[in-house]
Design a protein around this motif. Sequence first.
Motif: not given
Length: 367
Positions: A97-101, A300-302
């Motif tokens: 979920q976080a990697l694209p952002f 961006e991933a937290d």
Amino acid sequence: MAETTETAPRTPATPATTASHTDTAAHSDLTAPTDLAAHTDLTDPSAGLSTPRRLDSSLLLALLLPLLYLLQDPVRRALAAPVMQSWTTVFVAVVVQALPFLVLGVLLSAAIAVLVPPSFFARALPARPTAAVPVAGLAGAVLPGCECASVPVAGALMRRGVTPAAALAFLLSAPAINPVVLTATALAFPGAPEMVLARFAAGLLVACAMGWLWQRLGRADWLRPPSRGTYEGQGRGAAFWGSVRHDVLHAGGFLVLGAMAAATLKAVVPDGWLRVAAGHPVLAVLALALLAVVLSVCSEADAFVAASLTHFSPTARLAFLVVGPVVDLKLVAMQTAVFGRGFALRFAPVTFVIAVAGAVLTGAVLL
């Protein structure tokens, strides 16, 4: 007597004798370096020694593959355990979920760092420091990157003549309220727009409060002026890819660590422990605030890590989202490198207190 002491005439060298001497010399030439190297090894460790072979990735893989083959049955049984299945599910979900952002933020941050000159911000800010602080805080929304990108940009702003109070407000707001972070927060908390609004308000409040506090109480000798920019003197292509490599290596690694920690908390820590911390409002806020400092997850991933901590209240998770982008271990290390150790030792603890207070105040109003 004269005849007995007369020296006998020399016998001319024959081809066989010459060949024998040649072989002996060749043998001496072949063996002498070996003896010299042996003596060199004994007398001078720094001379004549070959560089020891390093354990590179291919050699490490060659050593690990047989070990994994021998241990495949225990590893398979361990991965089949319910605890490990739960850990793997949470870890993969957070990373995917976080990697694209993270990638989007790194690319946009590198493009802005290369294409937008720091002098643009100096011209856009008001001349009065008190008014420049909130404007710089709002300007942080145009830098869609994590805290790894905000530190060198803040240093560049100071070199271009921006007041330190405004530059520090920009440093704190950029990784907290930029569009990529807010979009990721909205996706991590679907159906909860108040969490996005609370994160924006608390992040801007903390940035402005720290800027005004520095303007009021900060001293020039506490802040070491940055000497030069990270990518100054390079071409646009080199600067762009240098920024991308830096953010990907640093932020990506910390994302993986954060996902592992979140999965461990979710799968390993007993629910009773989490309920004890989550059941006390003050303890829950402090626990997640300290967790944000230690994990050092990219801003961006937290949000996805915070969303997985369902045992805690929205205010406690808001504290995790507010503290992480402004105070964590990697950010303190970067501030020490750019602005000096004295600055980081004073700035980071005060920022932590202000961030926790801002999250609690904002959560009480909006959540």
